[in-house]
Design a protein around this motif. Structure first.
Motif, PDB file in Angstrom:
ATOM      1  N   MET A 147      32.261  19.461 -15.320  1.00 39.77           N
ATOM      2  CA  MET A 147      31.907  19.754 -16.525  1.00 39.77           C
ATOM      3  C   MET A 147      30.546  19.484 -16.965  1.00 39.77           C
ATOM      4  N   GLY A 148      29.758  18.383 -16.032  1.00 40.24           N
ATOM      5  CA  GLY A 148      28.312  18.270 -15.984  1.00 40.24           C
ATOM      6  C   GLY A 148      27.549  19.512 -15.700  1.00 40.24           C
ATOM      7  N   LEU A 149      27.997  20.097 -14.510  1.00 35.79           N
ATOM      8  CA  LEU A 149      27.225  21.291 -14.122  1.00 35.79           C
ATOM      9  C   LEU A 149      27.272  22.273 -14.739  1.00 35.79           C
ATOM     10  N   ASN A 150      28.502  22.497 -15.591  1.00 34.87           N
ATOM     11  CA  ASN A 150      28.754  23.770 -16.557  1.00 34.87           C
ATOM     12  C   ASN A 150      27.735  23.654 -17.631  1.00 34.87           C
ATOM     13  N   LEU A 151      27.367  22.131 -18.189  1.00 35.83           N
ATOM     14  CA  LEU A 151      26.590  22.023 -19.272  1.00 35.83           C
ATOM     15  C   LEU A 151      25.194  22.378 -18.756  1.00 35.83           C
ATOM     16  N   LEU A 152      24.821  21.881 -17.673  1.00 37.42           N
ATOM     17  CA  LEU A 152      23.607  22.089 -17.238  1.00 37.42           C
ATOM     18  C   LEU A 152      22.952  23.575 -17.006  1.00 37.42           C
ATOM     19  N   PHE A 153      23.893  24.302 -16.151  1.00 37.82           N
ATOM     20  CA  PHE A 153      23.647  25.662 -15.990  1.00 37.82           C
ATOM     21  C   PHE A 153      23.624  26.667 -17.184  1.00 37.82           C
ATOM     22  N   ARG A 154      24.107  26.032 -18.365  1.00 38.13           N
ATOM     23  CA  ARG A 154      24.177  26.832 -19.580  1.00 38.13           C
ATOM     24  C   ARG A 154      22.614  26.953 -20.152  1.00 38.13           C
ATOM     25  N   ALA A 176      25.792  35.853 -14.856  1.00 34.03           N
ATOM     26  CA  ALA A 176      25.162  34.901 -15.408  1.00 34.03           C
ATOM     27  C   ALA A 176      26.083  34.326 -16.555  1.00 34.03           C
ATOM     28  N   TRP A 177      26.635  34.994 -17.224  1.00 36.40           N
ATOM     29  CA  TRP A 177      27.378  34.873 -18.496  1.00 36.40           C
ATOM     30  C   TRP A 177      28.758  34.465 -18.033  1.00 36.40           C
ATOM     31  N   GLY A 178      29.228  34.620 -16.969  1.00 33.18           N
ATOM     32  CA  GLY A 178      30.653  34.062 -16.574  1.00 33.18           C
ATOM     33  C   GLY A 178      31.601  34.992 -17.144  1.00 33.18           C
ATOM     34  N   ALA A 179      31.423  36.137 -17.434  1.00 37.93           N
ATOM     35  CA  ALA A 179      32.443  37.220 -18.042  1.00 37.93           C
ATOM     36  C   ALA A 179      33.488  37.339 -17.144  1.00 37.93           C
ATOM     37  N   ARG A 180      34.634  37.967 -17.540  1.00 37.91           N
ATOM     38  CA  ARG A 180      35.826  38.312 -16.775  1.00 37.91           C
ATOM     39  C   ARG A 180      35.370  39.466 -15.886  1.00 37.91           C
ATOM     40  N   MET A 181      35.988  39.345 -14.442  1.00 41.41           N
ATOM     41  CA  MET A 181      35.402  40.591 -13.433  1.00 41.41           C
ATOM     42  C   MET A 181      35.955  41.979 -14.081  1.00 41.41           C
ATOM     43  N   GLY A 203      19.063  27.554 -20.396  1.00 43.13           N
ATOM     44  CA  GLY A 203      18.288  28.541 -19.808  1.00 43.13           C
ATOM     45  C   GLY A 203      18.846  30.231 -19.774  1.00 43.13           C
ATOM     46  N   THR A 204      20.422  29.741 -19.823  1.00 41.83           N
ATOM     47  CA  THR A 204      21.157  31.109 -19.543  1.00 41.83           C
ATOM     48  C   THR A 204      21.228  31.694 -21.163  1.00 41.83           C
ATOM     49  N   ARG A 205      20.446  32.815 -21.350  1.00 43.18           N
ATOM     50  CA  ARG A 205      20.347  33.455 -22.544  1.00 43.18           C
ATOM     51  C   ARG A 205      21.671  34.563 -22.620  1.00 43.18           C
ATOM     52  N   LEU A 206      22.348  34.407 -23.740  1.00 39.19           N
ATOM     53  CA  LEU A 206      23.506  35.194 -24.082  1.00 39.19           C
ATOM     54  C   LEU A 206      23.102  36.310 -24.667  1.00 39.19           C
ATOM     55  N   ARG A 207      21.667  36.859 -24.815  1.00 42.94           N
ATOM     56  CA  ARG A 207      21.217  38.226 -25.100  1.00 42.94           C
ATOM     57  C   ARG A 207      20.159  38.472 -23.753  1.00 42.94           C
ATOM     58  N   ALA A 208      20.216  39.531 -23.644  1.00 41.00           N
ATOM     59  CA  ALA A 208      19.333  39.996 -22.429  1.00 41.00           C
ATOM     60  C   ALA A 208      19.177  41.580 -22.764  1.00 41.00           C
ATOM     61  N   SER A 209      17.999  42.117 -22.137  1.00 40.24           N
ATOM     62  CA  SER A 209      17.375  43.402 -22.177  1.00 40.24           C
ATOM     63  C   SER A 209      16.566  43.927 -20.890  1.00 40.24           C
ATOM     64  N   CYS A 210      16.832  45.144 -20.720  1.00 40.96           N
ATOM     65  CA  CYS A 210      16.007  45.702 -19.346  1.00 40.96           C
ATOM     66  C   CYS A 210      15.537  46.815 -19.758  1.00 40.96           C
ATOM     67  N   GLU A 211      14.094  47.286 -19.363  1.00 42.38           N
ATOM     68  CA  GLU A 211      13.713  48.496 -19.464  1.00 42.38           C
ATOM     69  C   GLU A 211      14.025  49.399 -18.314  1.00 42.38           C
ATOM     70  N   LEU A 212      14.408  50.684 -18.746  1.00 42.77           N
ATOM     71  CA  LEU A 212      14.851  51.467 -17.791  1.00 42.77           C
ATOM     72  C   LEU A 212      13.672  52.431 -17.247  1.00 42.77           C
ATOM     73  N   ASP A 213      13.208  52.498 -16.138  1.00 49.08           N
ATOM     74  CA  ASP A 213      12.237  53.356 -15.515  1.00 49.08           C
ATOM     75  C   ASP A 213      12.825  53.945 -14.375  1.00 49.08           C
ATOM     76  N   PRO A 214      12.579  55.345 -14.412  1.00 46.53           N
ATOM     77  CA  PRO A 214      12.713  56.220 -13.308  1.00 46.53           C
ATOM     78  C   PRO A 214      12.219  55.805 -12.045  1.00 46.53           C
ATOM     79  N   ARG A 215      10.981  55.317 -12.251  1.00 48.15           N
ATOM     80  CA  ARG A 215       9.862  55.172 -10.910  1.00 48.15           C
ATOM     81  C   ARG A 215      10.470  53.841 -10.076  1.00 48.15           C
ATOM     82  N   LEU A 216      11.601  53.176 -10.790  1.00 49.12           N
ATOM     83  CA  LEU A 216      12.056  52.050  -9.969  1.00 49.12           C
ATOM     84  C   LEU A 216      13.412  52.188  -9.230  1.00 49.12           C
ATOM     85  N   GLY A 217      13.735  53.447  -9.197  1.00 47.47           N
ATOM     86  CA  GLY A 217      14.935  53.750  -8.642  1.00 47.47           C
ATOM     87  C   GLY A 217      15.845  54.724  -9.660  1.00 47.47           C
TER      88      GLY A 217
END
Length: 621
Positions: free
Chosen positions: A448-455, A487-492, A457-471
């Motif tokens: 329970m303590g680690l679950n609260l601790l690791f939450r 990171a969010w612990g979503a279902r597999m 700094g975990t943002r529930l919103r995220a974004s990533c720019e897509l660049d063809p030069r990166l692959g």
């Protein structure tokens, strides 16, 4: 045919939540078994949980109680177990509507025994009332605390609960005793061959009938194992104390215990903390039963969990007023549900009736003290195996990144270290040493303590720019979804669906003549997993209209039938080659659109008004 009484009772039972019936169940939650099967199943559950009355006997031994005093506690505890089991099976506002049988709470053995030894027999009433009060306070909060109890946390606690059963179960099953140092040179363990034979035959019978017994004999596994163990014990003269039964009457009302309210603050603190942590085990048992009854199980039904915890608190409060030992769900009976493939709540009502009858019979309650430890050990080993695997299954339903791995792994390490190194808690105050020396409690606190601790700094919103030069863009999309899902612990299964849908969406956008993909954004809570694909060009047409018209493929609005024979026979010089290539691209785009609509639960697109558009993918979690 079901008994007429139960047929009439079914009209009064509160309705259960409609769910899809798991194929492996012989009798599901709302199905009433035939009379013979119902009796056998209820008898097995009653026999299993009656064997666990040994928890009360252990506390009585710590407190140094006499046989009449022990009998009073046993009888009142059986009344509490019957009440809790009936409330759970009945359902409604004060029960979960599941087959959840109650046992004396093993976590309370040490603290209850110490309280009775120091403050008298009447202090057991205060112990039970405090535990019931904590349970009743936690129950209404369950639906608001879902984020604190994701499957990774509950699965870790359930797994540790199974691991905690292994050592005492093996000790009882093998009759292990410490050999004198003078005999073997150093302290060692001696195994009793007769105990090993009894427990081995009991466990082997349960496993054989559960695995190869078929529909009919699968229902009898634990009962047959119990009877075989008792028969071998009687033949080998290991059934001791039969002379105590001669003077015990068949029927008599249990004698209530006169209450006293004089517990010290350190004992009260220990009871409150143990009762609070016990709710993790309570939650785990309720979720396991919910998962057992629902073939489409996705997440914990916290309202059902809250009702189940409320039933536990209410039964403990009412029976605790008269001197009952605190109760908790029996993991051994959950394993029996799995072994028999029967989760009917009618079995719970019948089992509660049997527990009530035993509570009113001094002869039967006295006989409970005679069940050999080897038989109890075999049943506990089966329960331990089931809980360990169930906990692992719960953990594995969620995607785990490094946070999840450390949360689960370190919590189990802390609990196992406490179990394997009992001297770690020495030097602490008595109340804390009692808690810090229990692997289950330590694991619960850590996870329970680690679950609260690791939450943090975990943002529930995220974004990533897509660049063809990166692959390749496809690799960037998949990496983003998998990274954030972990990171969010979503279902597999949701993470896999979201990754596939993002790839299909990318192909559909390109095939529709849209511009390049610019950004992928994601958001998550325990109920929703959402992705947004920002791209150049016009919005992609989605929904039924797009499927029927074929738009979103070549962008011209008309679906052109694909002539496969002409495509196979065309050549590079054929004037129709370009047209056939266009048709092929349009057909593949339509395939991507269909797949995308089937993978996502909701799909929408919109223009951003700057030559850009966004495609939104929603997944129910």
């Amino acid at each position: 045919m079901s008994p007429p009484l139960l047929q009439a009772l079914s009209r009064w039972l509160p309705p259960s939540k409609p769910v899809r019936r798991p194929f492996e169940l012989i009798y599901a939650a709302d199905e009433c078994p035939p009379r013979g099967a119902l009796g056998l199943l209820a008898l097995q559950h009653a026999a299993t949980v009656l064997a666990l009355i040994a928890h009360v006997l252990a506390a009585a031994k710590i407190a140094g109680l006499s046989l009449p005093q022990t009998h009073s506690i046993v009888a009142m505890t059986l009344l509490g177990m019957a009440m809790g089991t009936a409330l759970q099976a009945w359902g409604g506002r004060w029960g979960s509507g599941t087959l959840l049988v109650f046992q004396p709470d093993p976590m309370m053995i040490t603290v209850a025994g110490a309280a009775i030894a120091s403050y008298g027999l009447g202090s057991l009433v205060q112990v039970s009332l405090i535990a019931a009060g904590v349970t009743l306070c936690v129950g209404p909060l369950m639906r608001h605390l879902r984020a604190l109890f994701p499957p990774t946390v509950v699965g870790t606690v359930v797994c540790m609960g199974g691991l905690g059963l292994v050592e005492p179960a093996m000790r009882n099953a093998l009759g292990v005793v410490h050999a004198p140092a003078a005999t073997v040179g150093t302290a060692a363990l001696q195994i009793d061959g007769i105990s090993a034979l009894i427990s081995g035959a009991t466990l082997a019978s349960i496993v054989v009938l559960s695995v190869w017994g078929g529909r009919r004999f699968k229902l009898l596994g634990v009962l047959v194992g119990l009877l075989i163990g008792l028969a071998i014990a009687a033949f080998s003269e290991r059934l001791l104390g039969l002379e105590w039964l001669h003077s015990a009457p068949w029927l008599a009302l249990p004698q209530p215990i006169a209450p006293s309210f004089n517990l010290g603050p350190e004992i009260i603190f220990a009871i409150v903390l143990i009762a609070t942590l016990n709710q993790l085990d309570n939650i785990g048992c309720l979720i396991v039963m919910d998962k057992t009854d629902n073939a489409d199980w996705k997440r914990a039904d916290m309202q059902m969990v809250g009702r189940g915890i409320r039933a536990n608190g209410a039964s403990d409060f009412l029976s605790g007023l008269f001197g009952s030992f605190p109760t908790a769900p029996s993991s051994a009976n959950i394993a029996l549900v799995h072994a028999t493939g029967s989760s009917s709540r009618y079995i719970g009502l019948a089992c509660a009736t049997l527990l009530l009858l035993v509570a009113l019979s001094p002869l039967l309650t006295m006989a409970l003290t005679l069940i050999p430890q080897a038989v109890l050990g075999a049943i506990s080993l089966y329960a331990a195996a089931y809980l360990i695997v169930s906990g692992i299954e719960m953990i594995a339903t969620r995607a785990l990144d490094s946070r999840g791995i450390f949360m689960v792994g370190l919590s189990l390490c802390a609990g196992l270290a406490t179990m394997l190194m009992p001297g770690l808690s020495k030097g602490l105050p008595d109340g804390l040493a009692m808690l810090a020396g229990d692997g289950f409690v330590v694991t619960g606190v850590f996870v329970m303590g680690l679950n609260l601790l690791f939450r943090l700094g975990t943002r529930l919103r995220a974004s990533c720019e897509l660049d063809p030069r990166l692959g390749p863009i496809s690799h960037q999309l998949t990496a983003f979804v998998e990274r954030q899902g972990g990171a969010w612990g979503a279902r597999m299964d949701i993470v896999r669906r979201a990754a596939l849908a993002a790839l299909e969406a990318s192909e559909a956008i390109q095939a529709a003549g849209g511009g390049r993909l610019l950004v992928i954004r994601g958001s998550f809570d325990e109920f929703n997993f959402d992705l947004e694909l920002l791209h150049e060009g016009e919005p992609l047409r989605v929904g039924a209209a797009a499927a029927e018209s074929g738009e979103g493929s070549a962008g011209n609005g008309a679906a052109v039938p694909l002539d496969l024979d002409a495509l196979m026979n065309s050549s590079d010089d054929d004037a129709d080659a370009a047209e056939m290539e266009r048709q092929l691209d349009a057909a593949m785009a339509r395939v991507s659109g269909v797949l995308m609509r089937h993978l996502a639960d909701k799909l929408s697109s919109a223009s951003l008004g700057t030559g850009q558009a966004v495609l939104r993918l929603h997944f129910d979690h």
